[in-house]
Design a protein around this motif. Structure first.
Motif, PDB file in Angstrom:
ATOM      1  N   ASN A   1      46.638  32.065  25.057  1.00 34.55           N
ATOM      2  CA  ASN A   1      47.152  33.390  25.400  1.00 34.55           C
ATOM      3  C   ASN A   1      48.435  33.231  26.208  1.00 34.55           C
ATOM      4  OD1 ASN A   1      46.434  32.994  28.175  1.00 34.55           O
ATOM      5  ND2 ASN A   1      44.388  33.785  27.765  1.00 34.55           N
ATOM      6  N   ASN A   2      49.109  34.328  26.466  1.00 33.67           N
ATOM      7  CA  ASN A   2      50.409  34.264  27.123  1.00 33.67           C
ATOM      8  C   ASN A   2      50.333  33.897  28.597  1.00 33.67           C
ATOM      9  OD1 ASN A   2      51.843  34.815  24.811  1.00 33.67           O
ATOM     10  ND2 ASN A   2      52.020  37.015  25.194  1.00 33.67           N
ATOM     11  N   LEU A   3      49.189  34.152  29.241  1.00 35.43           N
ATOM     12  CA  LEU A   3      49.048  33.756  30.635  1.00 35.43           C
ATOM     13  C   LEU A   3      49.139  32.243  30.776  1.00 35.43           C
ATOM     14  CD1 LEU A   3      46.210  36.123  31.928  1.00 35.43           C
ATOM     15  CD2 LEU A   3      48.648  36.242  32.441  1.00 35.43           C
TER      16      LEU A   3
ATOM     17  N   THR B   1      53.144  37.687  33.920  1.00 35.59           N
ATOM     18  CA  THR B   1      53.852  36.482  33.485  1.00 35.59           C
ATOM     19  C   THR B   1      55.359  36.611  33.558  1.00 35.59           C
ATOM     20  OG1 THR B   1      53.759  37.170  31.159  1.00 35.59           O
ATOM     21  CG2 THR B   1      52.007  35.741  31.943  1.00 35.59           C
TER      22      THR B   1
ATOM     23  N   THR C   1      39.295  41.643  27.937  1.00 36.86           N
ATOM     24  CA  THR C   1      39.954  40.623  27.122  1.00 36.86           C
ATOM     25  C   THR C   1      39.187  40.392  25.829  1.00 36.86           C
ATOM     26  OG1 THR C   1      40.789  39.542  29.123  1.00 36.86           O
ATOM     27  CG2 THR C   1      40.802  38.250  27.096  1.00 36.86           C
TER      28      THR C   1
ATOM     29  N   GLU D   1      49.487  41.187  30.838  1.00 40.05           N
ATOM     30  CA  GLU D   1      50.098  39.863  30.634  1.00 40.05           C
ATOM     31  C   GLU D   1      51.595  39.897  30.910  1.00 40.05           C
ATOM     32  OE1 GLU D   1      49.155  38.630  26.689  1.00 40.05           O
ATOM     33  OE2 GLU D   1      47.368  37.511  27.317  1.00 40.05           O
TER      34      GLU D   1
END
Length: 384
Positions: free
Chosen positions: A306-308, A375, A260, A371
């Protein structure tokens, strides 16, 4: 490492809390002073020295007939020993796991209980990004992971305790409710509890970030662990930069997730071209998720940019409108920046060769794919 911690304590009902002994001594005291009911909801709870310290405090509270409800994430606390769970239950502590990884009923990898919140007696709240583990407490030879929390006292604890109870007892219709009101915790400060749970239609934290960034006039300081923002936040930062707002990002120089961090490094060139100042914290692992904007607006909690966090996890932040706390916190973050490595276009060119650029690009692609998988994997029911 960090200086003048006491200067950041705002008296009465609102206090900024640091990772390390500051957080865990407060948590221990809050548990020991509880009289009726404790709700603890945590992503990571490790069975180490720090974890056992908190378990001991919980057992002592249970012996006083305090009702205790502990909810741990099924993935984050996957290694929590079954024997310890048995001992806690025998002591009178109610404990269960949110979204166990191996379930016959559901499968949704990305929807994790990522919030870190403790509520006692509907009077005292501790919310932030700090998990229960030795690495967040630190030792004589190792600095704690850099992170923050907020302690709140007063009526704001009442709806939070109800929300925690609804989630623990799986009252689905009730737990979907938003905590809409702002609470005056003292003369200078209004506080609002923000939640993110995209699957349930809650995008409060993400929306608050975007709104506050777009409305910024002077300065934005963001501490961003696992910093991989989506297009909406990138566009908001770009617009703020065009409006001559000074933007400072404090990012991970060291990380427990190297992939990351490499993915974040891939964004450095774009961010620097937007005239955003980049600073890497190398004194310890950076785990904080906070922002201060224009010396008036502060947010602290579990939400990563972040998208998480945006589309997967259950997150909780505190939004604080207080010039007093924001300016003192801003001063502290400037002290942190002074201890960071400043990343510039020139230093980036020196550090980035073809191999490094390739690794960063591949890390970014792999991280984005992961991700998407975790997700957007559909919520499946194997048994109706």
């Amino acid at each position: 490492m960090m200086k003048s911690k006491n200067s950041l304590i705002v008296p009465k009902n609102l206090e900024l809390v640091y990772s390390g002994e500051d957080y865990f001594s407060r948590l221990e005291a809050i548990i020991r002073n509880s009289q009726f009911e404790i709700h603890m909801q945590m992503y990571l709870f490790e069975n180490d020295t720090t974890g056992n310290r908190i378990i001991t405090a919980l057992k002592e509270a249970a012996s006083r007939n305090v009702q205790i409800y502990v909810l741990l994430d099924g993935l984050g606390s996957l290694s929590f020993p079954s024997e310890t769970i048995k001992e806690m239950r025998q002591s009178g502590i109610n404990i269960r796991f949110f979204a166990p990884l191996f379930s016959t009923y559901t499968f949704y990898i990305g929807r994790r209980l990522h919030r870190k919140v403790i509520v006692t007696d509907a009077k005292t709240v501790l919310i932030g990004g700090i998990n229960i583990a030795d690495k967040y407490c630190g030792s004589a030879t190792e600095a704690p992971w850099l992170d923050y929390a907020v302690q709140l006292n007063g009526e704001i604890a009442q709806p939070l305790q109800k929300l925690c109870a609804d989630i623990y007892f799986k009252k689905r219709r009730l737990q979907n409710k938003k905590i809409k009101s702002s609470f005056p915790v003292q003369e200078d400060a209004m506080v609002r509890i923000l939640q993110n749970d995209w699957l349930k239609g809650k995008n409060e934290i993400c929306d608050a970030y975007i709104k506050s960034i777009r409305n910024a006039k002077k300065e934005i300081i963001i501490v961003g662990s696992y910093f991989l923002p989506g297009i909406r936040i990138i566009r908001a930062l770009k617009k703020a930069s065009k409006n001559k707002v000074k933007i400072k990002l404090i990012l991970s120089g060291k990380s427990d997730l190297p992939l990351t961090r490499r993915a974040t490094c891939f964004l450095y060139g774009k961010l620097l071209n937007y005239n955003i100042e980049l600073y890497e914290w190398n004194q310890s692992i950076l785990h904080g998720k906070v922002a201060v904007i224009d010396g008036n607006w502060t947010t602290i909690g579990s939400f990563n940019l972040n998208n998480l966090s945006s589309y997967g996890s259950l997150e909780m932040n505190v939004e604080i409108n207080s010039a007093l706390l924001s300016k003192m916190f801003q001063k502290q973050l400037i002290e942190i920046i002074a201890q960071c490595q400043n990343i510039t276009l020139n230093s980036l060119k020196t550090k980035n060769n073809l191999f490094t650029k390739t690794i960063n690009f591949l890390s970014y692609c792999i991280t984005r794919i992961i991700e998407i998988i975790v997700t957007y994997t559909p919520y499946k029911r194997f048994n109706n």
